[in-house]
Write an enzyme that holds these catalytic residues in place. Structure first.
Site, PDB file in Angstrom:
ATOM      1  N   THR A  23      45.050  52.009  30.991  1.00  0.00           N
ATOM      2  CA  THR A  23      44.336  53.221  31.042  1.00  0.00           C
ATOM      3  C   THR A  23      42.690  53.009  30.761  1.00  0.00           C
ATOM      4  OG1 THR A  23      44.547  53.949  28.892  1.00  0.00           O
ATOM      5  CG2 THR A  23      46.066  54.814  30.297  1.00  0.00           C
ATOM      6  N   ASP A  30      48.502  51.710  27.466  1.00  0.00           N
ATOM      7  CA  ASP A  30      47.691  50.843  26.915  1.00  0.00           C
ATOM      8  C   ASP A  30      46.358  51.308  26.970  1.00  0.00           C
ATOM      9  OD1 ASP A  30      46.832  47.921  25.919  1.00  0.00           O
ATOM     10  OD2 ASP A  30      45.604  48.018  27.359  1.00  0.00           O
ATOM     11  N   TYR A  83      37.253  51.289  25.702  1.00  0.00           N
ATOM     12  CA  TYR A  83      37.106  52.065  27.167  1.00  0.00           C
ATOM     13  C   TYR A  83      36.664  53.441  27.131  1.00  0.00           C
ATOM     14  CZ  TYR A  83      40.860  48.346  28.146  1.00  0.00           C
ATOM     15  OH  TYR A  83      41.558  47.469  28.347  1.00  0.00           O
ATOM     16  N   GLY A 105      46.966  48.865  36.069  1.00  0.00           N
ATOM     17  CA  GLY A 105      46.052  49.886  35.919  1.00  0.00           C
ATOM     18  C   GLY A 105      45.919  50.864  37.101  1.00  0.00           C
ATOM     19  N   ALA A 106      45.661  52.088  36.822  1.00  0.00           N
ATOM     20  CA  ALA A 106      45.744  52.917  38.087  1.00  0.00           C
ATOM     21  C   ALA A 106      44.731  54.081  37.811  1.00  0.00           C
ATOM     22  CB  ALA A 106      47.128  53.464  38.079  1.00  0.00           C
ATOM     23  N   ARG A 107      44.150  54.655  39.049  1.00  0.00           N
ATOM     24  CA  ARG A 107      43.197  55.914  39.022  1.00  0.00           C
ATOM     25  C   ARG A 107      43.709  57.043  39.293  1.00  0.00           C
ATOM     26  NH1 ARG A 107      38.258  55.661  41.292  1.00  0.00           N
ATOM     27  NH2 ARG A 107      38.037  53.262  41.220  1.00  0.00           N
ATOM     28  N   GLN A 121      49.098  55.909  43.084  1.00  0.00           N
ATOM     29  CA  GLN A 121      49.317  54.541  42.468  1.00  0.00           C
ATOM     30  C   GLN A 121      50.128  54.148  41.565  1.00  0.00           C
ATOM     31  OE1 GLN A 121      44.990  53.315  41.287  1.00  0.00           O
ATOM     32  NE2 GLN A 121      44.523  53.206  43.534  1.00  0.00           N
TER      33      GLN A 121
HETATM   34  N1  LIG Z   1      42.936  43.224  26.925  1.00  0.00           N
HETATM   35  C1  LIG Z   1      41.990  43.175  27.751  1.00  0.00           C
HETATM   36  O1  LIG Z   1      40.981  42.391  27.554  1.00  0.00           O
HETATM   37  C2  LIG Z   1      41.920  43.852  29.103  1.00  0.00           C
HETATM   38  C3  LIG Z   1      41.252  43.276  30.344  1.00  0.00           C
HETATM   39  C4  LIG Z   1      41.517  44.081  31.579  1.00  0.00           C
HETATM   40  C5  LIG Z   1      42.466  45.231  31.371  1.00  0.00           C
HETATM   41  N2  LIG Z   1      43.045  45.524  30.523  1.00  0.00           N
HETATM   42  C6  LIG Z   1      44.514  46.388  30.527  1.00  0.00           C
HETATM   43  O2  LIG Z   1      45.129  46.086  31.568  1.00  0.00           O
HETATM   44  C7  LIG Z   1      45.057  47.277  32.484  1.00  0.00           C
HETATM   45  C8  LIG Z   1      45.393  46.667  33.804  1.00  0.00           C
HETATM   46  O3  LIG Z   1      44.183  45.708  34.290  1.00  0.00           O
HETATM   47  P1  LIG Z   1      42.990  46.147  35.295  1.00  0.00           P
HETATM   48  O4  LIG Z   1      43.038  47.254  35.768  1.00  0.00           O
HETATM   49  O5  LIG Z   1      42.105  45.099  35.124  1.00  0.00           O
HETATM   50  O6  LIG Z   1      43.937  45.325  36.803  1.00  0.00           O
HETATM   51  P2  LIG Z   1      45.193  45.796  37.701  1.00  0.00           P
HETATM   52  O7  LIG Z   1      46.269  46.300  37.050  1.00  0.00           O
HETATM   53  O8  LIG Z   1      45.392  44.416  38.219  1.00  0.00           O
HETATM   54  O9  LIG Z   1      44.166  46.612  38.778  1.00  0.00           O
HETATM   55  C9  LIG Z   1      44.171  47.797  38.862  1.00  0.00           C
HETATM   56  C10 LIG Z   1      43.425  48.337  39.942  1.00  0.00           C
HETATM   57  O10 LIG Z   1      44.175  48.007  41.248  1.00  0.00           O
HETATM   58  C11 LIG Z   1      44.164  49.250  42.096  1.00  0.00           C
HETATM   59  N3  LIG Z   1      45.540  49.627  42.370  1.00  0.00           N
HETATM   60  C12 LIG Z   1      46.587  49.936  40.816  1.00  0.00           C
HETATM   61  N4  LIG Z   1      47.586  50.294  41.614  1.00  0.00           N
HETATM   62  C13 LIG Z   1      47.473  50.337  42.891  1.00  0.00           C
HETATM   63  C14 LIG Z   1      48.369  50.874  44.103  1.00  0.00           C
HETATM   64  N5  LIG Z   1      49.641  51.380  44.021  1.00  0.00           N
HETATM   65  N6  LIG Z   1      47.962  50.730  45.193  1.00  0.00           N
HETATM   66  C15 LIG Z   1      46.503  50.408  45.590  1.00  0.00           C
HETATM   67  N7  LIG Z   1      45.761  50.009  44.448  1.00  0.00           N
HETATM   68  C16 LIG Z   1      46.195  49.947  43.370  1.00  0.00           C
HETATM   69  C17 LIG Z   1      43.301  50.020  41.598  1.00  0.00           C
HETATM   70  O11 LIG Z   1      41.968  49.849  42.168  1.00  0.00           O
HETATM   71  P3  LIG Z   1      41.012  51.069  42.524  1.00  0.00           P
HETATM   72  O12 LIG Z   1      40.265  51.535  41.400  1.00  0.00           O
HETATM   73  O13 LIG Z   1      39.936  50.357  43.622  1.00  0.00           O
HETATM   74  O14 LIG Z   1      41.967  52.133  43.195  1.00  0.00           O
HETATM   75  C18 LIG Z   1      43.034  49.894  40.182  1.00  0.00           C
HETATM   76  O15 LIG Z   1      42.005  50.157  39.415  1.00  0.00           O
HETATM   77  C19 LIG Z   1      43.801  48.090  32.240  1.00  0.00           C
HETATM   78  O16 LIG Z   1      44.033  49.270  32.496  1.00  0.00           O
HETATM   79  C20 LIG Z   1      43.939  47.776  30.875  1.00  0.00           C
HETATM   80  O17 LIG Z   1      44.622  48.796  30.190  1.00  0.00           O
HETATM   81  C21 LIG Z   1      43.166  44.594  29.351  1.00  0.00           C
END
Ligand SMILES: NC(=O)c1ccc[n+]([C@@H]2O[C@H](COP(=O)([O-])OP(=O)(O)OC[C@H]3O[C@@H](n4cnc5c(N)ncnc54)[C@H](OP(=O)(O)O)[C@@H]3O)[C@@H](O)[C@H]2O)c1
Length: 319
Positions: free
Chosen positions: A20, A52, A57, A273-275, A279
């Protein structure tokens, strides 16, 4: 969705966890609160029990949206959140936890994680002993059920376990970002810790939605993702064109293939992660995708065409 234990704790988590960061709004573009709430509720309806978040955030906004969305179902879910590297002194950890409890509308946090190691981003290098004194007190009081770390390397985990029980590591991990495999992941497996992989779709790059001419909107931090640099981005496009036929053959999306690859690893869950709700539903369905040894080997080779050109820095972004 088949649940699994969170490290050595009694807590059960879903293999696909909803991330999130997006719901926090800052560092993303065009995030809508109503869509975020719907996305979280759709995740629960699709079998995702684990969520998460982090205080950083949107300065509590993500936690507040999560608390609102989970009203009435909190007991059936597992909430993980994080204290940022600017709040690692004893009183700051206690304060971050109290704020999170308030934001999340709950009286306990299932997993409280140290977001980045002490000294990150120029913040004070608070001794781990002090931070863990606070975490252990919160655990004794029942305000948190388990302690996790994020972005720690093996050495940092070895130091931390001297001061408290750590059930999980949250590292960046995807087909296109595999630094954790060298030392930190083996350490987790040796010690019964869960790996909660963040950016499992490489922040969307692995969904194939960003073509060669893609420009991120103003405010979207992914323009600083190192995979977006021209020399890597070209290889990303090449790898995607080789992954696409595999996904088509299995009747899944590229994103689902990427998530299935992450959770095929032992002790490993994917924080997707999702918006929006669409997704999330697609991401939840990735838990049903099973990959054969041949599929995994083919994907491994394709992923390496990107990762073997990356340097040793495990951080995805250059700000
Ligand atoms: N501990 C840390 O330092 C740290 C760092 C980064 C992330 N995180 C956590 O991990 C989570 C996930 O990481 P992340 O958001 O960086 O990367 P991710 O989950 O690899 O990618 C998320 C992005 O992918 C796209 N997406 C997701 N589902 C989709 C679907 N079904 N179809 C098409 N596109 C899709 C969306 O892009 P669009 O927004 O362009 O639609 C979304 O914003 C975060 O929300 C956070 O909770 C933690």
């Amino acid at each position: 969705m088949e649940l699994q234990p969170l490290g050595t704790s009694q807590i059960q988590i879903s293999p696909i966890i909803m991330g999130t960061w997006q719901a926090g709004k800052t560092m993303w573009a065009d995030i809508d609160d109503k869509q975020s709430v719907k996305a979280i509720q759709a995740a629960f309806d699709a079998g995702i029990t684990t969520f998460d978040s982090a205080e950083v955030y949107g300065n509590g906004h993500s936690e507040r949206i999560l608390g609102k969305a989970l009203k009435g179902i909190r007991q059936e879910t597992v909430i993980a959140t994080k204290v940022f590297s600017n709040h690692l002194k004893f009183n700051q950890v206690i304060g971050a936890c109290e704020r999170a409890l308030n934001n999340l509308r709950t009286d306990y946090i299932d997993l409280f994680q140290i977001h980045w190691p002490p000294g990150s981003f120029g913040h004070a290098a608070v001794p781990m002993e002090e931070t863990f004194k606070a975490l252990n007190q919160l655990k004794d009081q029942g305000k948190i059920r388990a302690i996790g770390v994020s972005n720690f390397n093996r050495e940092q985990m070895e130091e931390a376990v001297q001061f408290g029980d750590i059930v999980s590591l949250q590292p960046p991990y995807s087909l296109f970002w595999r630094h954790v495999e060298a030392e930190a992941a083996p350490y987790c497996r040796e010690n019964g810790m869960s790996i909660l992989a963040y950016s499992p779709m490489a922040q969307g790059f692995l969904t194939g939605k960003f073509g060669p001419d893609h420009q991120f909107k103003k405010g979207d931090h992914r323009s600083a993702n190192r995979l977006f640099r021209p020399e890597h981005f070209q290889r990303v496009q090449g790898a995607l064109s080789r992954l696409r036929p595999l996904a088509d053959e299995m009747g899944v999306t590229l994103g689902q293939l990427a998530l299935a690859w992450v959770i095929a690893h032992p002790n490993t869950c994917a924080i997707a992660g999702a918006r929006n709700a669409d997704q999330v539903r697609q991401n939840a369905a990735a838990a049903q995708v099973s990959l054969s040894a041949d599929d995994l080997a083919a994907m491994d080779a394709i992923g390496r065409s990107v990762t073997e050109h990356l340097d040793d820095d495990p951080v995805q972004w250059k700000w």
